[in-house]
Motif scaffolding. Structure first.
Motif, PDB file in Angstrom:
ATOM      1  N   GLN A 164       4.935  -7.296  -3.272  1.00 39.62           N
ATOM      2  CA  GLN A 164       4.311  -8.571  -2.893  1.00 39.62           C
ATOM      3  C   GLN A 164       2.793  -8.450  -2.924  1.00 39.62           C
ATOM      4  O   GLN A 164       2.097  -9.381  -3.360  1.00 39.62           O
ATOM      5  N   ALA A 165       2.274  -7.319  -2.476  1.00 43.80           N
ATOM      6  CA  ALA A 165       0.824  -7.107  -2.490  1.00 43.80           C
ATOM      7  C   ALA A 165       0.297  -7.042  -3.921  1.00 43.80           C
ATOM      8  O   ALA A 165      -0.763  -7.597  -4.226  1.00 43.80           O
ATOM      9  N   VAL A 166       1.021  -6.371  -4.813  1.00 41.95           N
ATOM     10  CA  VAL A 166       0.619  -6.296  -6.225  1.00 41.95           C
ATOM     11  C   VAL A 166       0.596  -7.694  -6.841  1.00 41.95           C
ATOM     12  O   VAL A 166      -0.321  -8.051  -7.588  1.00 41.95           O
ATOM     13  N   GLU A 167       1.592  -8.498  -6.510  1.00 35.59           N
ATOM     14  CA  GLU A 167       1.628  -9.878  -7.018  1.00 35.59           C
ATOM     15  C   GLU A 167       0.443 -10.684  -6.503  1.00 35.59           C
ATOM     16  O   GLU A 167      -0.175 -11.451  -7.249  1.00 35.59           O
ATOM     17  N   SER A 168       0.097 -10.504  -5.222  1.00 40.74           N
ATOM     18  CA  SER A 168      -1.054 -11.219  -4.652  1.00 40.74           C
ATOM     19  C   SER A 168      -2.358 -10.783  -5.299  1.00 40.74           C
ATOM     20  O   SER A 168      -3.328 -11.543  -5.344  1.00 40.74           O
ATOM     21  N   ALA A 169      -2.394  -9.538  -5.799  1.00 44.34           N
ATOM     22  CA  ALA A 169      -3.596  -9.003  -6.445  1.00 44.34           C
ATOM     23  C   ALA A 169      -3.589  -9.275  -7.949  1.00 44.34           C
ATOM     24  O   ALA A 169      -4.356  -8.650  -8.694  1.00 44.34           O
ATOM     25  N   ASN A 170      -2.727 -10.204  -8.384  1.00 49.44           N
ATOM     26  CA  ASN A 170      -2.645 -10.586  -9.800  1.00 49.44           C
ATOM     27  C   ASN A 170      -2.334  -9.399 -10.718  1.00 49.44           C
ATOM     28  O   ASN A 170      -2.924  -9.235 -11.792  1.00 49.44           O
ATOM     29  N   GLY A 171      -1.396  -8.585 -10.272  1.00 49.48           N
ATOM     30  CA  GLY A 171      -0.941  -7.497 -11.111  1.00 49.48           C
ATOM     31  C   GLY A 171      -1.821  -6.271 -11.107  1.00 49.48           C
ATOM     32  O   GLY A 171      -1.601  -5.353 -11.893  1.00 49.48           O
ATOM     33  N   LYS A 172      -2.810  -6.229 -10.219  1.00 52.37           N
ATOM     34  CA  LYS A 172      -3.687  -5.066 -10.123  1.00 52.37           C
ATOM     35  C   LYS A 172      -3.354  -4.275  -8.853  1.00 52.37           C
ATOM     36  O   LYS A 172      -2.570  -4.720  -8.024  1.00 52.37           O
ATOM     37  N   VAL A 173      -3.983  -3.121  -8.718  1.00 49.82           N
ATOM     38  CA  VAL A 173      -3.773  -2.325  -7.511  1.00 49.82           C
ATOM     39  C   VAL A 173      -4.364  -3.087  -6.326  1.00 49.82           C
ATOM     40  O   VAL A 173      -5.560  -3.389  -6.316  1.00 49.82           O
ATOM     41  N   PRO A 174      -3.564  -3.429  -5.327  1.00 52.44           N
ATOM     42  CA  PRO A 174      -4.066  -4.244  -4.210  1.00 52.44           C
ATOM     43  C   PRO A 174      -4.948  -3.447  -3.257  1.00 52.44           C
ATOM     44  O   PRO A 174      -4.827  -2.227  -3.140  1.00 52.44           O
ATOM     45  N   SER A 175      -5.822  -4.160  -2.587  1.00 53.47           N
ATOM     46  CA  SER A 175      -6.701  -3.544  -1.597  1.00 53.47           C
ATOM     47  C   SER A 175      -5.946  -3.344  -0.285  1.00 53.47           C
ATOM     48  O   SER A 175      -4.836  -3.838  -0.094  1.00 53.47           O
ATOM     49  N   HIS A 176      -6.574  -2.628   0.626  1.00 52.27           N
ATOM     50  CA  HIS A 176      -5.989  -2.407   1.958  1.00 52.27           C
ATOM     51  C   HIS A 176      -5.702  -3.737   2.650  1.00 52.27           C
ATOM     52  O   HIS A 176      -4.637  -3.909   3.261  1.00 52.27           O
ATOM     53  N   ARG A 177      -6.628  -4.667   2.555  1.00 53.87           N
ATOM     54  CA  ARG A 177      -6.446  -5.965   3.230  1.00 53.87           C
ATOM     55  C   ARG A 177      -5.244  -6.722   2.681  1.00 53.87           C
ATOM     56  O   ARG A 177      -4.461  -7.310   3.441  1.00 53.87           O
ATOM     57  N   ILE A 178      -5.083  -6.727   1.359  1.00 56.60           N
ATOM     58  CA  ILE A 178      -3.961  -7.451   0.746  1.00 56.60           C
ATOM     59  C   ILE A 178      -2.634  -6.830   1.165  1.00 56.60           C
ATOM     60  O   ILE A 178      -1.669  -7.536   1.477  1.00 56.60           O
ATOM     61  N   VAL A 179      -2.584  -5.496   1.187  1.00 57.88           N
ATOM     62  CA  VAL A 179      -1.352  -4.813   1.607  1.00 57.88           C
ATOM     63  C   VAL A 179      -1.065  -5.114   3.076  1.00 57.88           C
ATOM     64  O   VAL A 179       0.079  -5.370   3.465  1.00 57.88           O
ATOM     65  N   LYS A 180      -2.106  -5.103   3.893  1.00 55.14           N
ATOM     66  CA  LYS A 180      -1.938  -5.381   5.320  1.00 55.14           C
ATOM     67  C   LYS A 180      -1.399  -6.792   5.538  1.00 55.14           C
ATOM     68  O   LYS A 180      -0.528  -7.008   6.393  1.00 55.14           O
ATOM     69  N   ASP A 181      -1.894  -7.762   4.767  1.00 57.98           N
ATOM     70  CA  ASP A 181      -1.402  -9.138   4.884  1.00 57.98           C
ATOM     71  C   ASP A 181       0.067  -9.228   4.485  1.00 57.98           C
ATOM     72  O   ASP A 181       0.852  -9.943   5.130  1.00 57.98           O
ATOM     73  N   ALA A 182       0.450  -8.524   3.425  1.00 57.44           N
ATOM     74  CA  ALA A 182       1.853  -8.537   2.984  1.00 57.44           C
ATOM     75  C   ALA A 182       2.756  -7.924   4.046  1.00 57.44           C
ATOM     76  O   ALA A 182       3.853  -8.427   4.323  1.00 57.44           O
ATOM     77  N   VAL A 183       2.294  -6.840   4.653  1.00 52.67           N
ATOM     78  CA  VAL A 183       3.067  -6.196   5.715  1.00 52.67           C
ATOM     79  C   VAL A 183       3.222  -7.123   6.907  1.00 52.67           C
ATOM     80  O   VAL A 183       4.303  -7.248   7.488  1.00 52.67           O
ATOM     81  N   GLN A 184       2.145  -7.826   7.262  1.00 51.00           N
ATOM     82  CA  GLN A 184       2.190  -8.733   8.403  1.00 51.00           C
ATOM     83  C   GLN A 184       3.184  -9.861   8.170  1.00 51.00           C
ATOM     84  O   GLN A 184       3.930 -10.248   9.080  1.00 51.00           O
ATOM     85  N   ARG A 185       3.214 -10.400   6.936  1.00 47.68           N
ATOM     86  CA  ARG A 185       4.153 -11.481   6.619  1.00 47.68           C
ATOM     87  C   ARG A 185       5.597 -11.010   6.778  1.00 47.68           C
ATOM     88  O   ARG A 185       6.442 -11.735   7.313  1.00 47.68           O
ATOM     89  N   ILE A 186       5.878  -9.807   6.311  1.00 43.41           N
ATOM     90  CA  ILE A 186       7.238  -9.284   6.411  1.00 43.41           C
ATOM     91  C   ILE A 186       7.600  -9.001   7.866  1.00 43.41           C
ATOM     92  O   ILE A 186       8.727  -9.269   8.305  1.00 43.41           O
ATOM     93  N   MET A 187       6.655  -8.474   8.622  1.00 53.51           N
ATOM     94  CA  MET A 187       6.923  -8.189  10.030  1.00 53.51           C
ATOM     95  C   MET A 187       7.218  -9.475  10.797  1.00 53.51           C
ATOM     96  O   MET A 187       8.107  -9.508  11.655  1.00 53.51           O
ATOM     97  N   GLU A 188       6.493 -10.523  10.494  1.00 54.64           N
ATOM     98  CA  GLU A 188       6.729 -11.795  11.170  1.00 54.64           C
ATOM     99  C   GLU A 188       8.072 -12.383  10.769  1.00 54.64           C
ATOM    100  O   GLU A 188       8.757 -13.013  11.573  1.00 54.64           O
ATOM    101  N   ARG A 189       8.450 -12.162   9.520  1.00 55.97           N
ATOM    102  CA  ARG A 189       9.726 -12.689   9.032  1.00 55.97           C
ATOM    103  C   ARG A 189      10.913 -11.967   9.659  1.00 55.97           C
ATOM    104  O   ARG A 189      11.943 -12.566   9.954  1.00 55.97           O
ATOM    105  N   THR A 190      10.764 -10.655   9.851  1.00 58.32           N
ATOM    106  CA  THR A 190      11.868  -9.846  10.362  1.00 58.32           C
ATOM    107  C   THR A 190      11.783  -9.596  11.859  1.00 58.32           C
ATOM    108  O   THR A 190      12.636  -8.896  12.412  1.00 58.32           O
ATOM    109  N   GLN A 191      10.779 -10.150  12.486  1.00 56.52           N
ATOM    110  CA  GLN A 191      10.569  -9.882  13.902  1.00 56.52           C
ATOM    111  C   GLN A 191      11.651 -10.544  14.752  1.00 56.52           C
ATOM    112  O   GLN A 191      12.047 -11.684  14.508  1.00 56.52           O
TER     113      GLN A 191
END
Length: 310
Positions: A164-191
């Motif tokens: 999901q983070a790679v997709e948000s980064a338009n197919g490039k290596v995602p930054s720490h912030r982008i990965v953190k946002d993807a993790v947060q979305r999943i945590m909220e979904r599965t919380q």
């Protein structure tokens, strides 16, 4: 007329002729100059040689090797630790990491026990992503900081968050912030739903969360129940903590009320005292794992309260 006079006239005449011709040469040069605006610059084309298939393969291999540097470091540290290859010079792995003069020492963190374990954790996550992510994408982390947020997720969910983070980064290596946002979305979904109640006494579990540094083991009283977090009232202020970093003491109503009184007493002393020794004592009381004060703790807190009143 004598010969010397004739020679003088001849020299003068020659000089006069030269003076007449020099301006003409100058005029001719000026007339031949080209206007810079219309000048044509000739550039020699340099032929770019395409990489052979073997060279392309070598380039990809070397690029992957550079990107995996942190992964290789983490794997090496795990082997050093597991095989106890430090034992001839150091008593513990932690001491070894702290003392060893690493040539690749990080300017950001230094190289200590924490950084060693971060690299080892990152190596495990990288290996998990390499095995489970789509190999056709070839998008893998290039440093430990990018994938650190993934440590909050179970290994089975980490690849999903990374993709999901790679997709948000338009197919490039995602930054720490982008990965953190993807993790947060999943945590909220599965919380799981927030089941904490107002007045409940909870302990903070830091779990290597830099934002909770110094708060691990501290207790607080729930003053607000949010969707995926709780606001805790503590002896030194209020903090909003994610549910994954909380653990209830499951105190009875009477015990909760007793902890409320203790919290208020500690808070009053803390807000009126600037002495370091006093703050250290209050911090130790802020990590109680029982719903009461011992006789000595009660006596010390009472003395501090009397000092403030005086």
């Amino acid at each position: 007329m004598d010969k010397s006079t004739r020679k003088s006239k001849k020299s003068t005449s020659a000089a006069s002729d030269d003076s007449k011709t020099l301006p003409n040469f100058a005029n001719e040069d000026i007339s031949q100059q080209v206007d810079p605006a219309t000048a044509t610059i000739t550039v020699t084309a340099v032929e770019v040689t395409e990489l052979t298939q073997e060279e392309q393969s070598d380039r990809l291999f070397l690029e992957r090797k550079v990107e995996r540097a942190f992964f290789e470091a983490g794997k090496a540290l795990m082997e050093l630790r597991d095989r106890k290859l430090y034992r001839s010079t150091h008593k513990t792995f932690e001491e070894y990491c702290r003392v060893r003069p690493w040539r690749w020492r990080s300017h950001r963190f230094g190289h200590n026990r924490r950084q060693s374990y971060l690299l080892m954790d990152a190596a495990v996550i990288f290996d998990n992503l390499e095995q489970k992510c789509d190999r056709n994408d070839h998008i893998l982390p290039t440093n430990e900081w990018q994938i650190r947020p993934l440590s909050k997720l179970d290994p089975d969910i980490q690849p999903e968050a990374w993709e999901q983070a790679v997709e948000s980064a338009n197919g490039k290596v995602p930054s720490h912030r982008i990965v953190k946002d993807a993790v947060q979305r999943i945590m909220e979904r599965t919380q799981v739903p927030n089941t904490y109640q107002l007045g409940e006494v909870c302990q903070i579990l830091a779990k290597d969360n830099a934002e909770l540094r110094g708060k691990g083991g501290c207790w607080g009283i729930v003053s607000a129940v949010n969707e995926f977090s709780c606001t805790l009232e503590m002896w030194d202020g209020e903090y909003t903590i994610g549910l994954q970093h909380l653990k209830s003491f499951n105190y009875l109503p009477a015990e909760r009320e007793q902890m409320r009184v203790i919290c208020d007493r500690i808070s009053r002393v803390y807000s009126n005292s600037l002495e370091e020794t006093v703050k250290n004592l209050l911090q130790s009381l802020g990590k109680l794992n029982r719903a009461y004060l011992t006789a000595l703790e009660e006596k010390l807190l009472t003395v501090l309260e009397s000092e403030i009143r005086d």
